[in-house]
Design a protein around this motif. Sequence first.
Motif, PDB file in Angstrom:
ATOM      1  N   ASP B 183       0.853  -1.197   0.000  1.00 51.57           N
ATOM      2  CA  ASP B 183       0.000   0.000   0.000  1.00 51.57           C
ATOM      3  C   ASP B 183       0.886   1.244   0.000  1.00 51.57           C
ATOM      4  N   SER B 184       0.262   2.439  -0.155  1.00 56.50           N
ATOM      5  CA  SER B 184       1.068   3.649  -0.377  1.00 56.50           C
ATOM      6  C   SER B 184       1.922   4.001   0.837  1.00 56.50           C
ATOM      7  N   THR B 185       1.423   3.775   2.044  1.00 53.50           N
ATOM      8  CA  THR B 185       2.208   4.109   3.236  1.00 53.50           C
ATOM      9  C   THR B 185       3.459   3.240   3.309  1.00 53.50           C
ATOM     10  N   SER B 186       3.266   1.916   3.133  1.00 57.20           N
ATOM     11  CA  SER B 186       4.417   1.004   3.176  1.00 57.20           C
ATOM     12  C   SER B 186       5.379   1.320   2.044  1.00 57.20           C
ATOM     13  N   SER B 187       4.822   1.671   0.871  1.00 53.54           N
ATOM     14  CA  SER B 187       5.666   2.012  -0.272  1.00 53.54           C
ATOM     15  C   SER B 187       6.572   3.183   0.064  1.00 53.54           C
ATOM     16  N   ALA B 188       5.992   4.235   0.634  1.00 53.80           N
ATOM     17  CA  ALA B 188       6.773   5.425   0.981  1.00 53.80           C
ATOM     18  C   ALA B 188       7.868   5.054   1.967  1.00 53.80           C
ATOM     19  N   ASP B 189       7.546   4.143   2.876  1.00 52.07           N
ATOM     20  CA  ASP B 189       8.499   3.664   3.866  1.00 52.07           C
ATOM     21  C   ASP B 189       9.709   3.020   3.202  1.00 52.07           C
ATOM     22  N   ILE B 190       9.407   2.099   2.260  1.00 51.05           N
ATOM     23  CA  ILE B 190      10.471   1.373   1.557  1.00 51.05           C
ATOM     24  C   ILE B 190      11.311   2.338   0.724  1.00 51.05           C
ATOM     25  N   LEU B 191      10.640   3.283   0.066  1.00 52.03           N
ATOM     26  CA  LEU B 191      11.363   4.222  -0.785  1.00 52.03           C
ATOM     27  C   LEU B 191      12.253   5.132   0.039  1.00 52.03           C
ATOM     28  N   ALA B 192      11.773   5.546   1.217  1.00 50.71           N
ATOM     29  CA  ALA B 192      12.602   6.363   2.101  1.00 50.71           C
ATOM     30  C   ALA B 192      13.841   5.571   2.514  1.00 50.71           C
ATOM     31  N   LEU B 193      13.627   4.260   2.724  1.00 50.05           N
ATOM     32  CA  LEU B 193      14.750   3.392   3.101  1.00 50.05           C
ATOM     33  C   LEU B 193      15.763   3.312   1.958  1.00 50.05           C
ATOM     34  N   VAL B 235      15.682  13.085 -13.100  1.00 50.42           N
ATOM     35  CA  VAL B 235      14.323  13.039 -12.552  1.00 50.42           C
ATOM     36  C   VAL B 235      13.611  14.378 -12.719  1.00 50.42           C
ATOM     37  N   GLU B 236      14.383  15.472 -12.659  1.00 50.07           N
ATOM     38  CA  GLU B 236      13.781  16.800 -12.744  1.00 50.07           C
ATOM     39  C   GLU B 236      13.092  16.998 -14.096  1.00 50.07           C
ATOM     40  N   GLU B 237      13.648  16.354 -15.164  1.00 48.67           N
ATOM     41  CA  GLU B 237      13.039  16.482 -16.484  1.00 48.67           C
ATOM     42  C   GLU B 237      11.956  15.441 -16.714  1.00 48.67           C
ATOM     43  N   ALA B 238      12.164  14.235 -16.122  1.00 45.84           N
ATOM     44  CA  ALA B 238      11.263  13.127 -16.422  1.00 45.84           C
ATOM     45  C   ALA B 238       9.983  13.185 -15.619  1.00 45.84           C
ATOM     46  N   VAL B 239      10.060  13.734 -14.412  1.00 44.74           N
ATOM     47  CA  VAL B 239       8.891  13.723 -13.531  1.00 44.74           C
ATOM     48  C   VAL B 239       8.444  15.150 -13.263  1.00 44.74           C
ATOM     49  N   PRO B 240       7.162  15.446 -13.474  1.00 45.96           N
ATOM     50  CA  PRO B 240       6.666  16.805 -13.257  1.00 45.96           C
ATOM     51  C   PRO B 240       6.901  17.267 -11.823  1.00 45.96           C
ATOM     52  N   ALA B 241       7.152  18.575 -11.665  1.00 50.46           N
ATOM     53  CA  ALA B 241       7.445  19.148 -10.349  1.00 50.46           C
ATOM     54  C   ALA B 241       6.328  18.865  -9.365  1.00 50.46           C
ATOM     55  N   SER B 242       5.077  18.865  -9.848  1.00 53.66           N
ATOM     56  CA  SER B 242       3.945  18.643  -8.941  1.00 53.66           C
ATOM     57  C   SER B 242       4.021  17.263  -8.305  1.00 53.66           C
ATOM     58  N   VAL B 243       4.510  16.285  -9.093  1.00 50.64           N
ATOM     59  CA  VAL B 243       4.650  14.927  -8.537  1.00 50.64           C
ATOM     60  C   VAL B 243       5.825  14.871  -7.578  1.00 50.64           C
ATOM     61  N   ARG B 244       6.926  15.523  -7.983  1.00 54.77           N
ATOM     62  CA  ARG B 244       8.112  15.504  -7.123  1.00 54.77           C
ATOM     63  C   ARG B 244       7.851  16.160  -5.784  1.00 54.77           C
ATOM     64  N   ALA B 245       6.935  17.114  -5.756  1.00 53.99           N
ATOM     65  CA  ALA B 245       6.600  17.809  -4.509  1.00 53.99           C
ATOM     66  C   ALA B 245       6.052  16.838  -3.469  1.00 53.99           C
ATOM     67  N   GLY B 246       5.500  15.689  -3.946  1.00 56.18           N
ATOM     68  CA  GLY B 246       4.949  14.702  -3.014  1.00 56.18           C
ATOM     69  C   GLY B 246       6.010  13.908  -2.274  1.00 56.18           C
ATOM     70  N   VAL B 247       7.274  14.010  -2.725  1.00 54.96           N
ATOM     71  CA  VAL B 247       8.349  13.249  -2.073  1.00 54.96           C
ATOM     72  C   VAL B 247       8.854  14.019  -0.870  1.00 54.96           C
ATOM     73  N   PRO B 248       8.791  13.471   0.324  1.00 56.66           N
ATOM     74  CA  PRO B 248       9.255  14.191   1.510  1.00 56.66           C
ATOM     75  C   PRO B 248      10.761  14.391   1.477  1.00 56.66           C
ATOM     76  N   SER B 249      11.234  15.418   2.159  1.00 51.78           N
ATOM     77  CA  SER B 249      12.669  15.673   2.228  1.00 51.78           C
ATOM     78  C   SER B 249      13.331  14.590   3.072  1.00 51.78           C
ATOM     79  N   MET B 250      14.673  14.489   2.951  1.00 53.24           N
ATOM     80  CA  MET B 250      15.428  13.516   3.752  1.00 53.24           C
ATOM     81  C   MET B 250      15.109  13.687   5.228  1.00 53.24           C
ATOM     82  N   ALA B 251      15.151  14.928   5.687  1.00 57.47           N
ATOM     83  CA  ALA B 251      14.954  15.199   7.115  1.00 57.47           C
ATOM     84  C   ALA B 251      13.567  14.746   7.558  1.00 57.47           C
ATOM     85  N   ALA B 252      12.560  15.120   6.733  1.00 58.86           N
ATOM     86  CA  ALA B 252      11.191  14.758   7.085  1.00 58.86           C
ATOM     87  C   ALA B 252      11.029  13.245   7.102  1.00 58.86           C
TER      88      ALA B 252
END
Lengths: 407, 258
Positions: B183-193, B235-252
């Motif tokens: 699911d999306s929560t677990s996915s975000a977890d794995i991606l942060a890892l 990634v900056e060219e391939a993925v729209p900024a609006s989508v990239r905005a959904g990725v939390p910062s390292m610190a967060a």
Amino acid sequence: MSLAVLLRVAWQALRRNATRSVLTMLGIIIGVGAVITSMAIGTGAQAAVLAQIESLGANLIVIVPGSITTGGVSLGSGTRTSLKLEDVTAIAREVPAVAGAAPYSQTNAQVVAGGANWYTSIGGTTPAWTTVRNWPVAEGRFFTEAEVRQSAKVAVLGSTVAQNLFPASESGAVGAMVIIKNVPFRVVGVLASKGQSGFGRDQDDVVVVPITTLQARLTGQTWVNSILVSAATPDAVPGVVDSTERLLRLRHHLTVRQPDDFSVRNIADVQQVRIATSQTQTLLLAGIAVVSLVVGGIGIMNIMLVSVTERTREIGLRMAVGARGRDILLQFLVEALTLASVGGLVGIAIGIATAQGASLVAHWPVIVSPLSVVLGFVSAALVGVVFGFYPARRAAALDPIVALRYE
Amino acid sequence: MQRPVLGNEWLIDVRDLTKVYGDGPTAVHALRGVSLRVRAGEFVAIMGPSGSGKSTFMHVLGCLDRPTSGSYRLAGEEVSRLSPDQLALARNTRIGFVFQSFNLLSRTTALENVELPMLYAGVPREERLRRARALLDQMGLGERADHRPSELSGGQQQRVAIARALANGAPLLMADEPTGNLDSTSSADILALFRWLNRERRITIVLVTHDVTIAAWSDRVVTFRDGLIIGDRPVEEAVPASVRAGVPSMAAARGVRA
Ligand SMILES: Nc1ncnc2c1ncn2[C@@H]1O[C@H](COP(=O)(O)OP(=O)(O)OP(=O)(O)O)[C@@H](O)[C@H]1O
Ligand SMILES: [Mg+2]
């Protein structure tokens, strides 16, 4: 991978399908059990026969009436009576290299002493018998030639009979009176104990009386059942057999065309036949053992093939994280080996139990030799390796990506 | 903007790679001449429609499968010349593979699953246990070391699989749709890892995904179609900024993980 890890992985895999593993082991269990049992019975029988030859004396020659051809018994009318007491004295006097010759006739009867009574074998013979059978007297004395001539009513008891008729006092047997078929006998001695003959027959369960007394008072026979001759040395046996045959033909007035009305047998030959018989039985059991081991091996191969198929994905995963072909090969080989070895151990336990049971119930002489245990275990392990190899090879030859995708 | 990269050597250097399944008229050309270079420390996402050859490519890169033709150099070494045992060694120590379906041994604990690659590397028992525990701790699974896969959530199972992929210290992690079953929560977890492993542990990551929000976590997006690479952009060219905005910062993200 270390052996400890391999064994643990194999053990876990087998425990996972415990019922299946046990069923698979059955063939090996029966096979190894049969190996152990057959060898225990075979070795036991052989040892018993050898012990019997030992106790009878290897130089012993037995003459029985009738022409007994190899294996079969063909008794013409009257031939049962062909041996006479005079033949015995003639053999002792005329055949060279004879250490002793004694008649032996036998009947069964109830022996009564006071309140006790005992059903046993009554043998009639002469004093030469103690030499021929190499069987000394433990207490008292044997009867004498004079007592034989007089048909004296004296008896020598075997140790089993003495113990059963005179249980209270050991010294009470000699000098006591026993009654056999209403005839009172004075006990003059007790024989030394010879023990079991090896086939459950107690040799000490016997009473010996003068042959003349036996013939006159107990059986009414005028002939003797057998003549025991002992050659001076083992090498002299064939010569004694030949001379005895010639002497008896002469004494019995047989023409050249007439067959022998007696037969002379060397005790070693007789026992050889018994050894051969027990070897046939051993061979039969060994055959069963080999067949069940092969069937057990095929069972192992079958289950290991199923196991390899069931665990194809596991194999793929193990390869994906770095297992080489030989790691997988070893894993499944150790698994088959463990299966067979555990089956082998259980088979050894059951084989020993069966052998002991046979000895307890049927009084068979059994000897579980360490060699048979080692042989049983090694053959089980060998079956595991041989029949486990093909499935293990199949597992090791899998392509990692094909194995991983396997549904 | 491009992150600075350590070293000049290409970790992955693939030239004119082809892969044909079967032969004759029914042959499938899964890869039809793919060339790609990846430096140590990169985080690459591979995208493309179903059947475009992404998994086939990953299997070749992961030394699980051999190409039909072409060259694949892993850290300068030509892989197509390696023997089966050498390929096994490469899978064991140089590449960690993470699968969509986790592929954990089901009757074995998390700890034993992580130990597995070390068994084949001949690591002594003490060291094995120490390293497996440390890895599970890093994955936030210290408490679950003795649980079996069936007693873990999908996200937790995938983290055990990642710990296993890292057990022998491989510098390269290959992941084929690692969040496909999550699911999306677990996915975000794995991606942060993944991002933490890439940034902090300098592990090179190649990840296949259908999902642009997942590709947004990477640095570079490679696009496949019909067995060919048709796009290779930051990634900056391939993925729209609006989508990239959904990725939390390292610190967060670290805040979330802590
Ligand atoms: N073992 C195989 N035998 C035959 N054809 C295969 C095999 N594996 C893959 N293919 C074919 O190769 C092509 C590429 O498959 P691949 O699995 O690489 O695609 P993919 O990009 O990973 O797709 P998806 O996004 O659905 O996972 C497909 O046409 C597929 O049918
Ligand atoms: Mg795919």
